[in-house]
Design a protein around this motif. Structure first.
Motif, PDB file in Angstrom:
ATOM      1  N   GLU A   1       9.103   8.293  -0.120  1.00  9.53           N
ATOM      2  CA  GLU A   1       7.674   8.209  -0.362  1.00  9.53           C
ATOM      3  C   GLU A   1       7.003   8.639   0.641  1.00  9.53           C
ATOM      4  OE1 GLU A   1       6.456   6.175  -3.947  1.00  9.53           O
ATOM      5  OE2 GLU A   1       7.036   7.628  -5.287  1.00  9.53           O
ATOM      6  N   SER A   2       7.341   7.512   1.874  1.00  5.69           N
ATOM      7  CA  SER A   2       6.598   7.746   2.830  1.00  5.69           C
ATOM      8  C   SER A   2       6.692   8.573   4.239  1.00  5.69           C
ATOM      9  CB  SER A   2       7.138   5.777   3.652  1.00  5.69           C
ATOM     10  OG  SER A   2       6.727   4.734   2.881  1.00  5.69           O
ATOM     11  N   VAL A   3       7.708   9.129   4.322  1.00  7.68           N
ATOM     12  CA  VAL A   3       8.197  10.150   5.111  1.00  7.68           C
ATOM     13  C   VAL A   3       8.453  11.441   5.095  1.00  7.68           C
ATOM     14  CG1 VAL A   3       9.876  10.683   6.763  1.00  7.68           C
ATOM     15  CG2 VAL A   3       9.701   8.107   6.737  1.00  7.68           C
TER      16      VAL A   3
ATOM     17  N   THR B   1      -0.736   2.278  -0.274  1.00  6.67           N
ATOM     18  CA  THR B   1      -0.110   3.222  -1.125  1.00  6.67           C
ATOM     19  C   THR B   1       0.265   3.050  -2.155  1.00  6.67           C
ATOM     20  OG1 THR B   1       1.790   2.601   0.327  1.00  6.67           O
ATOM     21  CG2 THR B   1       0.416   4.386   1.544  1.00  6.67           C
ATOM     22  N   PRO B   2       0.023   3.700  -2.714  1.00  6.88           N
ATOM     23  CA  PRO B   2       0.133   3.448  -4.545  1.00  6.88           C
ATOM     24  C   PRO B   2       1.819   3.534  -4.443  1.00  6.88           C
ATOM     25  CG  PRO B   2      -1.365   5.983  -4.147  1.00  6.88           C
ATOM     26  CD  PRO B   2      -0.707   5.064  -2.980  1.00  6.88           C
ATOM     27  N   TYR B   3       2.165   4.468  -3.968  1.00  3.91           N
ATOM     28  CA  TYR B   3       3.965   4.457  -4.389  1.00  3.91           C
ATOM     29  C   TYR B   3       4.916   3.194  -3.727  1.00  3.91           C
ATOM     30  CZ  TYR B   3       3.252   6.752   0.083  1.00  3.91           C
ATOM     31  OH  TYR B   3       3.134   7.205   1.095  1.00  3.91           O
TER      32      TYR B   3
ATOM     33  N   PRO C   1       4.175   1.241   7.509  1.00  8.76           N
ATOM     34  CA  PRO C   1       4.265   0.788   9.262  1.00  8.76           C
ATOM     35  C   PRO C   1       5.286   1.286   9.486  1.00  8.76           C
ATOM     36  CG  PRO C   1       2.364   0.199   8.350  1.00  8.76           C
ATOM     37  CD  PRO C   1       3.254   0.166   7.331  1.00  8.76           C
ATOM     38  N   ALA C   2       6.245   0.159   9.667  1.00  9.18           N
ATOM     39  CA  ALA C   2       7.538  -0.009  10.273  1.00  9.18           C
ATOM     40  C   ALA C   2       8.226   1.032   9.579  1.00  9.18           C
ATOM     41  CB  ALA C   2       7.941  -0.954   9.952  1.00  9.18           C
TER      42      ALA C   2
END
Length: 306
Positions: A120-122, A32-34, A42-43
């Motif tokens: 950014e992930s969540v 993912t770019p960010y 994933p973790a």
């Protein structure tokens, strides 16, 4: 909240909280770019959608945290001296919402690569910072009732999405007798239909939370992040030391928790922030910082006087 006379810390724009550097031959673990390649998306997702809490040890230096602790101690005394400056969160326990520029490390905190990657992930690349403050469980603080920090909405109850996160950063090494934070993993998905105000489970459900409960013992420099819907509580502080912890609240776009807070920046400070920080703020830009009206009335009512 404005600070009195010369006690207000000077803003800092330095990145003094260092993370381990990646080696030249280290392949990125994310696609993912960010995402910073040092941290596994994933973790992160598995931890927050599973247990509802994750952490990073040694995210900041002990010297950086010691300075934060000194600043919060000044802000706490000022808040206690001002009507409405601190809200009770139980016996001998307060919450104080502050202005970002009241502490020198705000920029360091919100630009830390783990904080950014988690948000950014969540919450997505357009996440918004809506709150900064701190909790202080003082000596004599009692066990809080098990609770959520706010009501769950259909995004979580129906769509099964987390749209808000709370980062916590202790200013002390937490020991068993200091009233450690306690959390019941996985309960961010629990049905709140029997909860008082949608936040406080009935005592009949306490055995479930006691069976799941995990106590946390972070050290200075560690940082954690959780869904504030995961059932949790502060425990009794039987020591002679307070246990201050900084709180940073972050929303997905449209989550709406900014309505409960009043994030403010002076024009001078705001203009010094880079655009990639401004893009993640829901705030007011003012000529002079105004006192914050604390908005945690339900929690104060349900948890008793401080």
């Amino acid at each position: 909240m404005t600070t009195a006379d010369n006690a207000k810390p000077a803003p800092s724009m330095s990145m003094s909280a260092e993370a381990p550097a990646a080696t030249d031959n280290q392949a990125p673990i994310n696609a993912t770019p960010y995402a910073d390649p040092r941290y596994s998306v994933p973790a992160i997702m598995a931890g927050l959608y599973g247990d509802g809490i994750i952490g990073l040890k040694g995210a900041f230096s002990r010297e950086w945290v010691a300075r934060l602790g000194e600043e919060l101690a000044v802000l706490y005394q000022q808040a206690l001296a001002r009507p409405g400056g601190a809200v009770g969160r139980g016996t001998n326990r307060h919450y104080v919402e502050i202005h970002p520029e009241d502490i020198s490390g705000f920029y360091d905190l919100v630009t830390h690569p783990w904080v950014q990657t988690v948000c950014e992930s969540v919450l997505g690349p357009n996440y918004k910072i809506v709150e900064i403050g701190f909790d202080v469980p003082n000596p004599g603080a009692k066990d809080q009732p098990w609770h959520r920090d706010f009501r769950a909405t259909s995004e979580t109850l129906v769509d099964r999405r987390l749209n808000s996160l709370a980062f916590n950063l202790t200013t002390v090494d937490v020991e068993e007798d200091m009233g450690p934070f306690e959390i019941a993993p996985g309960t961010q998905w629990d049905d709140p239909s029997e909860y008082d105000h949608g936040m406080f489970p009935p005592v009949s459900l306490y055995p479930r939370y006691h069976a799941l409960a995990q106590r946390k013992y972070p050290k200075m420099g560690d940082i954690s992040v959780r869904s504030a819907l995961t059932i949790h509580r502060g425990t009794a502080n039987t020591s002679n030391k307070p246990r201050p912890v900084l709180v940073l609240g972050v929303d997905a776009p449209g989550a709406g928790h900014d309505e409960w807070h009043d994030l403010q920046f002076t024009k001078e400070y705001y203009e010094k922030l880079p655009q990639n920080v401004k893009d993640h703020l829901i705030c007011r830009v003012v000529d002079q910082l105004e006192p914050i009206m604390q908005g945690h009335t339900i929690e104060g009512l349900m948890m008793g006087d401080a």
